[in-house]
Design a protein around this motif. Sequence first.
Motif, PDB file in Angstrom:
ATOM      1  N   GLY A  45       0.815  -1.223   0.000  1.00  0.00           N
ATOM      2  CA  GLY A  45       0.000   0.000   0.000  1.00  0.00           C
ATOM      3  C   GLY A  45       0.839   1.260   0.000  1.00  0.00           C
ATOM      4  N   GLU A  78      -1.708  -5.064   2.595  1.00  0.00           N
ATOM      5  CA  GLU A  78      -0.562  -4.292   3.106  1.00  0.00           C
ATOM      6  C   GLU A  78      -0.072  -4.929   4.402  1.00  0.00           C
ATOM      7  N   ARG A  79       1.226  -5.148   4.442  1.00  0.00           N
ATOM      8  CA  ARG A  79       1.841  -5.852   5.566  1.00  0.00           C
ATOM      9  C   ARG A  79       1.752  -5.069   6.884  1.00  0.00           C
ATOM     10  N   SER A  80       1.950  -3.751   6.801  1.00  0.00           N
ATOM     11  CA  SER A  80       2.068  -2.982   8.047  1.00  0.00           C
ATOM     12  C   SER A  80       0.730  -2.370   8.442  1.00  0.00           C
ATOM     13  N   LEU A 110       9.011  14.977  -4.333  1.00  0.00           N
ATOM     14  CA  LEU A 110       8.346  14.401  -5.506  1.00  0.00           C
ATOM     15  C   LEU A 110       8.605  15.241  -6.761  1.00  0.00           C
ATOM     16  N   ASP A 138       1.275   8.700   2.142  1.00  0.00           N
ATOM     17  CA  ASP A 138       0.884   7.335   1.786  1.00  0.00           C
ATOM     18  C   ASP A 138      -0.509   7.009   2.331  1.00  0.00           C
ATOM     19  N   ALA A 195      -1.640  -7.562   6.580  1.00  0.00           N
ATOM     20  CA  ALA A 195      -1.799  -8.770   5.758  1.00  0.00           C
ATOM     21  C   ALA A 195      -0.511  -8.960   4.960  1.00  0.00           C
ATOM     22  N   GLY A 253       7.367  -2.821  -2.811  1.00  0.00           N
ATOM     23  CA  GLY A 253       8.624  -2.115  -2.578  1.00  0.00           C
ATOM     24  C   GLY A 253       9.808  -3.032  -2.809  1.00  0.00           C
ATOM     25  N   ALA A 290      22.622   5.375   2.405  1.00  0.00           N
ATOM     26  CA  ALA A 290      22.136   6.708   2.782  1.00  0.00           C
ATOM     27  C   ALA A 290      21.970   6.780   4.292  1.00  0.00           C
ATOM     28  N   TRP A 332      21.139  15.686   0.638  1.00  0.00           N
ATOM     29  CA  TRP A 332      19.871  16.315   0.237  1.00  0.00           C
ATOM     30  C   TRP A 332      19.362  17.142   1.404  1.00  0.00           C
ATOM     31  N   ILE A 359      15.781  18.766   2.204  1.00  0.00           N
ATOM     32  CA  ILE A 359      14.397  18.840   1.719  1.00  0.00           C
ATOM     33  C   ILE A 359      13.562  19.620   2.729  1.00  0.00           C
ATOM     34  N   VAL A 375      20.138   3.515   5.526  1.00  0.00           N
ATOM     35  CA  VAL A 375      19.399   2.598   4.646  1.00  0.00           C
ATOM     36  C   VAL A 375      20.240   2.287   3.415  1.00  0.00           C
TER      37      VAL A 375
HETATM   38  C1  LIG Z   1      17.895   7.079   0.633  1.00  0.00           C
HETATM   39  C2  LIG Z   1      16.692   7.189  -0.217  1.00  0.00           C
HETATM   40  C3  LIG Z   1      16.191   8.439  -0.539  1.00  0.00           C
HETATM   41  C4  LIG Z   1      15.064   8.553  -1.351  1.00  0.00           C
HETATM   42  N1  LIG Z   1      14.599   9.788  -1.686  1.00  0.00           N
HETATM   43  C5  LIG Z   1      13.540   9.903  -2.523  1.00  0.00           C
HETATM   44  C6  LIG Z   1      13.007  11.177  -2.877  1.00  0.00           C
HETATM   45  O1  LIG Z   1      13.490  12.224  -2.459  1.00  0.00           O
HETATM   46  N2  LIG Z   1      11.935  11.213  -3.705  1.00  0.00           N
HETATM   47  C7  LIG Z   1      11.351  10.078  -4.179  1.00  0.00           C
HETATM   48  O2  LIG Z   1      10.391  10.165  -4.932  1.00  0.00           O
HETATM   49  N3  LIG Z   1      11.813   8.859  -3.836  1.00  0.00           N
HETATM   50  C8  LIG Z   1      12.882   8.743  -3.030  1.00  0.00           C
HETATM   51  N4  LIG Z   1      13.328   7.509  -2.672  1.00  0.00           N
HETATM   52  C9  LIG Z   1      12.674   6.325  -3.249  1.00  0.00           C
HETATM   53  C10 LIG Z   1      11.354   5.996  -2.543  1.00  0.00           C
HETATM   54  O3  LIG Z   1      11.594   5.739  -1.192  1.00  0.00           O
HETATM   55  C11 LIG Z   1      10.734   4.759  -3.187  1.00  0.00           C
HETATM   56  O4  LIG Z   1      10.971   4.758  -4.566  1.00  0.00           O
HETATM   57  C12 LIG Z   1       9.220   4.676  -2.942  1.00  0.00           C
HETATM   58  O5  LIG Z   1       8.929   4.579  -1.585  1.00  0.00           O
HETATM   59  C13 LIG Z   1       8.649   3.470  -3.689  1.00  0.00           C
HETATM   60  O6  LIG Z   1       7.271   3.348  -3.487  1.00  0.00           O
HETATM   61  P1  LIG Z   1       6.598   1.906  -3.602  1.00  0.00           P
HETATM   62  O7  LIG Z   1       5.140   2.127  -3.460  1.00  0.00           O
HETATM   63  O8  LIG Z   1       7.112   1.197  -4.768  1.00  0.00           O
HETATM   64  O9  LIG Z   1       7.177   1.091  -2.347  1.00  0.00           O
HETATM   65  P2  LIG Z   1       7.067   1.385  -0.764  1.00  0.00           P
HETATM   66  O10 LIG Z   1       6.846   2.821  -0.497  1.00  0.00           O
HETATM   67  O11 LIG Z   1       8.273   0.753  -0.184  1.00  0.00           O
HETATM   68  O12 LIG Z   1       5.782   0.584  -0.346  1.00  0.00           O
HETATM   69  C14 LIG Z   1       5.742  -0.825  -0.367  1.00  0.00           C
HETATM   70  C15 LIG Z   1       4.697  -1.308   0.623  1.00  0.00           C
HETATM   71  O13 LIG Z   1       4.592  -2.723   0.506  1.00  0.00           O
HETATM   72  C16 LIG Z   1       4.436  -3.280   1.785  1.00  0.00           C
HETATM   73  N5  LIG Z   1       4.889  -4.677   1.738  1.00  0.00           N
HETATM   74  C17 LIG Z   1       6.156  -5.137   1.653  1.00  0.00           C
HETATM   75  N6  LIG Z   1       6.175  -6.479   1.640  1.00  0.00           N
HETATM   76  C18 LIG Z   1       4.886  -6.873   1.715  1.00  0.00           C
HETATM   77  C19 LIG Z   1       4.266  -8.147   1.763  1.00  0.00           C
HETATM   78  N7  LIG Z   1       4.975  -9.279   1.723  1.00  0.00           N
HETATM   79  N8  LIG Z   1       2.913  -8.201   1.843  1.00  0.00           N
HETATM   80  C20 LIG Z   1       2.173  -7.056   1.886  1.00  0.00           C
HETATM   81  N9  LIG Z   1       2.724  -5.832   1.862  1.00  0.00           N
HETATM   82  C21 LIG Z   1       4.065  -5.736   1.773  1.00  0.00           C
HETATM   83  C22 LIG Z   1       5.291  -2.396   2.672  1.00  0.00           C
HETATM   84  O14 LIG Z   1       4.883  -2.468   4.022  1.00  0.00           O
HETATM   85  C23 LIG Z   1       5.064  -1.018   2.059  1.00  0.00           C
HETATM   86  O15 LIG Z   1       4.023  -0.304   2.692  1.00  0.00           O
HETATM   87  C24 LIG Z   1      14.436   7.384  -1.839  1.00  0.00           C
HETATM   88  C25 LIG Z   1      14.933   6.127  -1.492  1.00  0.00           C
HETATM   89  C26 LIG Z   1      16.050   6.022  -0.692  1.00  0.00           C
HETATM   90  C27 LIG Z   1      16.569   4.667  -0.338  1.00  0.00           C
END
Ligand SMILES: Cc1cc2nc3c(=O)[nH]c(=O)nc-3n(C[C@H](O)[C@H](O)[C@H](O)COP(=O)(O)OP(=O)(O)OC[C@H]3O[C@@H](n4cnc5c(N)ncnc54)[C@H](O)[C@@H]3O)c2cc1C
Length: 566
Positions: A12, A34-36, A47, A110, A128, A166, A188, A218, A220, A280
Motif C-alpha cells: 500500500g 498491506e503488511r504494516s 516528488l 501514503d 496482511a 517495494g 544513505a 539532500w 528537503i 538505509v
Molecule cells: C535514501 C533514499 C532516498 C530517497 N529519496 C527519494 C526522494 O526524495 N523522492 C522520491 O520520490 N523517492 C525517493 N526515494 C525512493 C522511494 O523511497 C521509493 O521509490 C518509494 O517509496 C517506492 O514506493 P513503492 O510504493 O514502490 O514502495 P514502498 O513505499 O516501499 O511501499 C511498499 C509497501 O509494501 C508493503 N509490503 C512489503 N512487503 C509486503 C508483503 N509481503 N505483503 C504485503 N505488503 C508488503 C510495505 O509495508 C510497504 O508499505 C528514496 C529512497 C532512498 C533509499
Amino acid sequence: MVDQYDVIVVGGGPAGSTTAGYLARYGHRTLLLERSQFPRHRIGESLLPSMMPVLEDFGLVEACRNAGFVEKTGATFIWGKTREPWDIRFSDTPFLPSGFAFHVERSVFDQILLDNARRCGAEVNMNATVLEAIREGDRIAGVVYRDGETGGTQAVRAKFVVDASGSASIIGRQVTERRYDDQMRQVAMYSYFKNVRGAQDFRNKHIIIESCPKGWFWFIPMNSERLGEVSLGLVTGREFEDEIRAKGIEGFYNEALSEAPYVNELIGPKAERLEEIQAVRDWAYTCDETAGPGYYLAGDAAAFLDPLLSTGVSLGMLAGYSSSVCIHSVLGNPEMEAAAAKFYSNNYRQMYEVTRDFLHYFYAGNASAHPNDLFWQARRMLKFDENIGAKQAFSFFINTIPGNPHPALQKQIPMFHQFMNNLDHSVNEVKEPAGMEKIVTGGFRSARELSDEDVPIVNGRLESTWRINRASHTLEPIRGITFDRDRPVFSSTSSWLLGRNVSPLEDSACDLMELMDGESPWSTIIGNFSGKAGLPLEEARKRTAEIVAPLLAEDYVLVQGRAAAQ
Ligand SMILES: Cc1cc2nc3c(=O)[nH]c(=O)nc-3n(C[C@H](O)[C@H](O)[C@H](O)COP(=O)(O)OP(=O)(O)OC[C@H]3O[C@@H](n4cnc5c(N)ncnc54)[C@H](O)[C@@H]3O)c2cc1C
C-alpha cells in the motif's frame, strides 16, 4: 476455481495505492494487501511534477495542501566544477505537466493515497503479509497471505496480481531475476531537524543538493509537526564501510556534514536534530521482466534508481497508472494480454536504462569537484553512453517537442548550458549516434517540396505500437514516428513509463515512409509507390506530394541533395 477478485495488489505504498485506486475506479474487484499498519514511516519525500496528473485525477491536490506539504518549485545543485549553486525551476519548463510538486511526509502522504484507493472502491486489508504467489502453470493466479489479526493464512485468487511491495518484491523475486547496478551500490544516512535557518530566497521551496567529499547531501524543506522543517540525508558509498564502522553512523554523518558548507549555512546555528540518524541501503536495480502472465510489478518492486533525481515515488505512481491501464485493457479484451505486458515491460526497461545512464553521467560529471576523494574517483569511472547522457540531459532541461519550438526555449537552453558548463562533460564531446551519423555526414536537411533527385530519409523511427488513451484509460494501437533513444530529441524520463513519444501518422504516410531507405531519390520512391498503389505515375506523384507535405513541414522527413526549388 473461481477468481475472488479481478486484481490483487500487494503493498500500500504510492505504487500500490495508485494501482488499486485506478483499477477500483474502472470498476474492477480489487483487493489491496498491506503488511504494516498505517501510518508508517518511509524515506522518499521529494516528488516530481510528473506525478501531479495522478493527484489531479483523484482530486488529491487540495488534500496535499491541507496536509501542509511544502510546494516544491524546483531543485538547486551545488554540483560540478564550481561551488556556485545552480537551479532547475519547474516553472521554466512549460512541457512539465505542472509547475510544482510536493515535498511530503510519507506517513501522511501514503495514508492519503491509501484512503483514496479505499474510497475508489478497493478492499484494503492491513496487517496482511503476502507470503507467496499461487501458480497455475506459468501463470500467477493469486497469493497466499498471513492475516496478522487471526494469525492464519489465506489463499486468494485473482486474474492479475500487481506486486507493489517495494524492495521486498515478494512476487517479483519468484517470477523474474533482479539485476543490481554494481556501480551504484550506495548507502544513505538521514535525519530530521527543526529550528533551521533555511534558504532565504526562492530556493526555500527547492530540494537542495550539495556534493561533498564523501558523497552528497539532500536538504528537503518539510513542514511537519513530527519531523520538523528539514529532511537532511547523506548519500555515500560502500567504500567507506570500515570508516563507518569505526566512527559510527553519527560520527561519519556529522563529519561529512562539516564538509558541506552550503548545507551547513542552510541548517544554521540553532538547528536541533529530532531523530536518531538512520542508515538505509541505496542499491540500484532492475529486473528482467516487469510484467508477464497474470502479474505486473510496479514501483520499487520493479526497479530502484539512486535518489539524486528524486524519481522513486513519482515513478511508482506513474507505474501504478500504467499497470492499471494495461490490466484494464486486458480485462476488457483478454487477447491483448501479451501485447500489454510487452508494452509495460519495454517501457520500464527503457525508462530504467536512460535514467541510469543519465545518473551515471551526472555523477561522473562531478568528479573534478573532489578530485582526490575516494567516492568521486570511483564515480569518475562510471560507465555511460556519452551521447545518451548528454541527450538525456538535453531533454531533461529542454523538454522540447520535435518541430514545435516554444518561446520558453529561451529560458531552457541557458539551463541546459548551465548544466553542461557545470559538469565535467562538454557539449562538443557529444558524438552522433549510429543512425544520426548518416544524417549528419550525409548532409540531410529540411525541405518543403518534392524534387526528383532529392533523397528523403525518415527523421525518426516508424513504429506500430500502443499508446495510452487518457480518456478511456485503455491501450490503443498507434502507427507513427517515434523519437527515442537513438534520436536527437526525446521526452523526459518519467514519460518513458507511459509509452514512447509517438507522433501518430496516417497509414498512407507510414506506407510511403517505409519506401524511404535513405538511398533512393524521390523519383524511385514515386515509381515504387505508383506500382504499389496501382496508380499512374503522374497521379502517384501528386498523391505523394500531398502525403509528404505535412511530413516535410514537421521535419519528419529530411532530404539529401540540392536545395529543393522554392
Ligand atoms: C535514501 C533514499 C532516498 C530517497 N529519496 C527519494 C526522494 O526524495 N523522492 C522520491 O520520490 N523517492 C525517493 N526515494 C525512493 C522511494 O523511497 C521509493 O521509490 C518509494 O517509496 C517506492 O514506493 P513503492 O510504493 O514502490 O514502495 P514502498 O513505499 O516501499 O511501499 C511498499 C509497501 O509494501 C508493503 N509490503 C512489503 N512487503 C509486503 C508483503 N509481503 N505483503 C504485503 N505488503 C508488503 C510495505 O509495508 C510497504 O508499505 C528514496 C529512497 C532512498 C533509499
